[in-house]
Enzyme design. Structure first.
Site, mmCIF file in Angstrom:
data_model
loop_
_atom_site.group_PDB
_atom_site.id
_atom_site.type_symbol
_atom_site.label_atom_id
_atom_site.label_comp_id
_atom_site.label_asym_id
_atom_site.label_seq_id
_atom_site.Cartn_x
_atom_site.Cartn_y
_atom_site.Cartn_z
ATOM 1 N N GLU A 1 62.036 -35.599 102.261
ATOM 2 C CA GLU A 1 61.357 -36.107 103.457
ATOM 3 C C GLU A 1 61.529 -35.107 104.590
ATOM 4 O OE1 GLU A 1 62.870 -40.243 103.786
ATOM 5 O OE2 GLU A 1 60.842 -40.776 103.173
ATOM 6 N N CYS B 1 73.918 -42.147 104.728
ATOM 7 C CA CYS B 1 73.904 -41.661 103.348
ATOM 8 C C CYS B 1 74.500 -40.261 103.248
ATOM 9 C CB CYS B 1 72.481 -41.678 102.820
ATOM 10 S SG CYS B 1 71.360 -40.914 103.972
ATOM 11 N N ASN C 1 70.194 -48.951 108.304
ATOM 12 C CA ASN C 1 71.179 -48.121 109.014
ATOM 13 C C ASN C 1 70.533 -47.185 110.033
ATOM 14 O OD1 ASN C 1 70.085 -46.587 106.953
ATOM 15 N ND2 ASN C 1 71.989 -45.528 106.470
ATOM 16 N N GLU D 1 65.008 -41.899 98.477
ATOM 17 C CA GLU D 1 66.159 -41.386 99.235
ATOM 18 C C GLU D 1 67.267 -42.405 99.022
ATOM 19 O OE1 GLU D 1 66.390 -38.580 100.622
ATOM 20 O OE2 GLU D 1 64.327 -37.931 100.906
HETATM 21 P P1 NAD Z 1 69.462 -51.662 99.884
HETATM 22 O O1 NAD Z 1 69.004 -50.897 98.708
HETATM 23 O O2 NAD Z 1 70.144 -52.954 99.672
HETATM 24 O O3 NAD Z 1 68.254 -51.989 100.862
HETATM 25 C C1 NAD Z 1 67.315 -51.007 101.241
HETATM 26 C C2 NAD Z 1 65.961 -51.656 101.334
HETATM 27 O O4 NAD Z 1 65.619 -52.147 100.050
HETATM 28 C C3 NAD Z 1 65.889 -52.843 102.287
HETATM 29 O O5 NAD Z 1 64.626 -52.854 102.926
HETATM 30 C C4 NAD Z 1 65.969 -54.026 101.354
HETATM 31 O O6 NAD Z 1 65.346 -55.178 101.851
HETATM 32 C C5 NAD Z 1 65.217 -53.490 100.160
HETATM 33 N N1 NAD Z 1 65.495 -54.182 98.901
HETATM 34 C C6 NAD Z 1 66.667 -54.707 98.472
HETATM 35 N N2 NAD Z 1 66.491 -55.288 97.259
HETATM 36 C C7 NAD Z 1 65.184 -55.095 96.927
HETATM 37 C C8 NAD Z 1 64.391 -55.449 95.811
HETATM 38 N N3 NAD Z 1 64.898 -56.117 94.774
HETATM 39 N N4 NAD Z 1 63.091 -55.087 95.811
HETATM 40 C C9 NAD Z 1 62.563 -54.413 96.851
HETATM 41 N N5 NAD Z 1 63.260 -54.057 97.939
HETATM 42 C C10 NAD Z 1 64.560 -54.386 97.972
HETATM 43 O O7 NAD Z 1 70.328 -50.643 100.704
HETATM 44 P P2 NAD Z 1 71.026 -50.891 102.084
HETATM 45 O O8 NAD Z 1 72.329 -51.536 101.831
HETATM 46 O O9 NAD Z 1 70.096 -51.520 103.049
HETATM 47 O O10 NAD Z 1 71.226 -49.384 102.576
HETATM 48 C C11 NAD Z 1 72.314 -48.656 102.221
HETATM 49 C C12 NAD Z 1 71.974 -47.657 101.152
HETATM 50 O O11 NAD Z 1 70.874 -46.849 101.536
HETATM 51 C C13 NAD Z 1 73.115 -46.706 100.908
HETATM 52 O O12 NAD Z 1 73.310 -46.516 99.552
HETATM 53 C C14 NAD Z 1 72.640 -45.429 101.583
HETATM 54 O O13 NAD Z 1 73.260 -44.270 101.075
HETATM 55 C C15 NAD Z 1 71.186 -45.490 101.359
HETATM 56 N N6 NAD Z 1 70.486 -44.662 102.335
HETATM 57 C C16 NAD Z 1 69.959 -43.491 101.900
HETATM 58 C C17 NAD Z 1 69.309 -42.651 102.783
HETATM 59 C C18 NAD Z 1 68.739 -41.358 102.306
HETATM 60 O O14 NAD Z 1 67.926 -40.789 103.007
HETATM 61 N N7 NAD Z 1 69.109 -40.869 101.141
HETATM 62 C C19 NAD Z 1 69.164 -43.023 104.122
HETATM 63 C C20 NAD Z 1 69.706 -44.227 104.529
HETATM 64 C C21 NAD Z 1 70.359 -45.048 103.609
#
Ligand code: NAD
Length: 473
Positions: free
Chosen positions: A454, A276, A143, A242
């Site tokens: 962060e 997020c 995102n 995060e």
């Molecule tokens: P996601 O958890 O599906 O993916 C995030 C990352 O994790 C990607 O690089 C993905 O390839 C990786 N990933 C997925 N499965 C994995 C596994 N089994 N092992 C290792 N890596 C894996 O999340 P998303 O849909 O890409 O992002 C949305 C989420 O991220 C939302 O919940 C959002 O709130 C959160 N987010 C949080 C912040 C923050 O700073 N708190 C910032 C941005 C997004």
């Protein structure tokens, strides 16, 4: 992929698509577990020399990366709009925000101070030194496909760590563009490494189980964050997480409802709600409801959706079809349980939008705890409004979630603002402020929204160990 100072030609690749129109915009290396292992080995080999380099040398490289990122901001923003979908103006803002982390940590690199502590023994001296944790493995989301990278890379490098980064499979081209900058800056071989992959699971497993990795920093969903925390627990790796959010946005009856509604319209639909810290539950004190809903409805109706390259468009696509379906499921469920629809409420299919993943900006009122939209993170362009009657009640409702990332409060009563700030169990609280973020300010969540912070001074601490020396003299 970028491993040990070289661009590595992969055995196989995967395609990257524009979410606004479904067109293929490139291909990237499809890295496997072996690639992750090679990158970790390179980072481990580079660590001793990099960690001994002076803070001034590390800082100089980060300054240079900051300069190059700003020079390239126009092309980086265009790439981001095509790969991730956000409007070009928002992409430019993100590149600036991403560069801010390089600059901030270029400066902070020089301020990693230790301490001397008086001893009870006159023949003893205590010296506390901060040292880098070691090899860092980073996983980033789609995102914010550039700023989420620099928010990890910059403090890790400033601290003297080496790093292997795996970006989200939806936005690897932005990551490649960031690493082109790092390559040009001339970090020593192995200090920064990039592994792109269509399937994140094997890379994640290697990060969690390889003993050379001393820290994992992850931004993404709470579900994946918990899995990584569990899988890496046997080696007690340091973690920064995060994760998801479910931000309350509280408008008290002493606030200006029009001003507050304009604020919600700006922050809720940023990045099409895929943030997020996006408001997910909008609590409005009952007497303000009509004026608030009317202003918000007007603002929402004025938002045009479409390809982010067209400056007239304020709403870009969602990341994929699954995201569109999730948003639509939440909206249907809310309507089935008595929510009132004021705007939107459906996929956008006309004028070629059916080729992308578009959902109309949506306004719901009469939202109640029985609805999924009240409980689940939406990550889409839906503004659910809930009426409340008093302060105690709304703080309890706002805190009634396992998430604890961001919260927003609109009030003109100073005492109430302080009570809300102190009573809300969230890591980031905007008081009459819709953008409480900066490279200089600690970003992160409480409860199941994460571990660690962060940005800011705290962001550097995440990559440092404390070492105590007791000297008998
Ligand atoms: P996601 O958890 O599906 O993916 C995030 C990352 O994790 C990607 O690089 C993905 O390839 C990786 N990933 C997925 N499965 C994995 C596994 N089994 N092992 C290792 N890596 C894996 O999340 P998303 O849909 O890409 O992002 C949305 C989420 O991220 C939302 O919940 C959002 O709130 C959160 N987010 C949080 C912040 C923050 O700073 N708190 C910032 C941005 C997004």
């Amino acid at each position: 992929m970028y491993i040990n100072g070289n661009w590595v030609t992969p055995a196989s690749t995967f395609a990257v698509f524009n979410p606004a129109n479904g067109e293929q915009i490139g291909t990237v290396a499809d890295g496997d577990r072996e690639a992750a292992r090679a990158a970790i080995a390179a980072a481990a080999e580079a660590f001793p020399a990099w960690s001994r380099s002076s803070a001034y040398e590390r800082s100089a490289r980060l300054y240079r990366a900051h300069g190059l990122m700003l020079e390239r901001s126009a092309s980086l923003a265009e790439l981001m709009t095509r790969e991730q979908g956000k409007p070009l103006k928002a992409a430019r803002n993100e590149v600036k925000y991403a560069a801010d982390f390089l600059l901030w940590f270029a400066e902070e690199a020089k301020r990693v101070y230790g301490e001397t502590i008086p001893s009870a023994r006159s023949d003893q001296r205590f010296l506390v030194q901060k040292c880098p944790v070691g090899v860092v493995a980073a996983i980033t989301p789609w995102n914010y496909p550039i700023s989420m990278l620099t928010r990890k890379l910059a403090p890790a490098l400033a601290a003297g760590c080496t790093i292997v980064l795996k970006p989200a499979e939806a936005t690897p081209l932005c990551a490649v563009a960031v690493f082109e900058i790092l390559h040009e800056v001339g970090f020593p071989a192995g200090v920064v490494n990039l592994v792109t992959a269509a399937d994140p699971a094997p890379i994640g497993e290697e990060f969690c189980t390889n003993p050379l990795v001393r820290k994992i920093t992850f931004t993404g969903s709470t579900a994946v964050g918990k899995k990584i925390a569990g899988d890496s627990a046997p080696q007690l790796k340091r973690l920064s997480m995060e994760l998801g959010g479910h931000a309350p946005f509280i408008v008290f009856d002493d606030a200006d409802p029009v001003h507050a509604a304009k604020g919600v319209a700006l922050v809720k639909f940023l990045n099409t709600g895929q943030a997020c810290i996006s408001p997910n539950r909008i609590f409005v004190q009952r007497s303000l409801l009509p004026a608030f809903l009317e202003t918000l409805r007007q603002r929402i109706e004025a938002l045009r959706a479409g390809d982010g390259m067209d400056p007239a468009n304020a709403i870009g696509p969602l990341v994929n079809q699954a995201a569109v379906e999730k948003v639509d499921r939440q909206v249907r469920d809310a309507l089935d349980h008595g929510a009132i629809l004021h705007a939107g409420g459906a996929r956008l299919l006309d004028n070629g939008l059916d080729k992308g993943h578009f959902y109309a900006p949506t306004l719901l009122s009469n939202v109640s705890p029985r609805m999924r939209v009240y409980r689940e993170e939406t990550f889409g362009p839906v503004a659910p409004v809930i009426a409340f009657d008093d302060e105690q009640e709304v703080l309890a409702m706002a805190n009634d979630t396992s998430y604890g990332l961001a919260a927003y409060v609109y009030t003109r009563d100073l005492s109430r603002a302080v009570r809300a700030f102190e009573g809300l169990q969230f890591g980031i609280i905007g008081i009459n402020d819709i953008n409480p973020t900066s490279a200089a300010a600690p970003f992160g969540g409480m409860k199941e929204s994460g571990l660690g912070r962060e940005g800011a001074r705290e962001g550097l601490e995440e990559y440092l160990e404390t070492k105590l020396g007791g000297f008998s003299i």
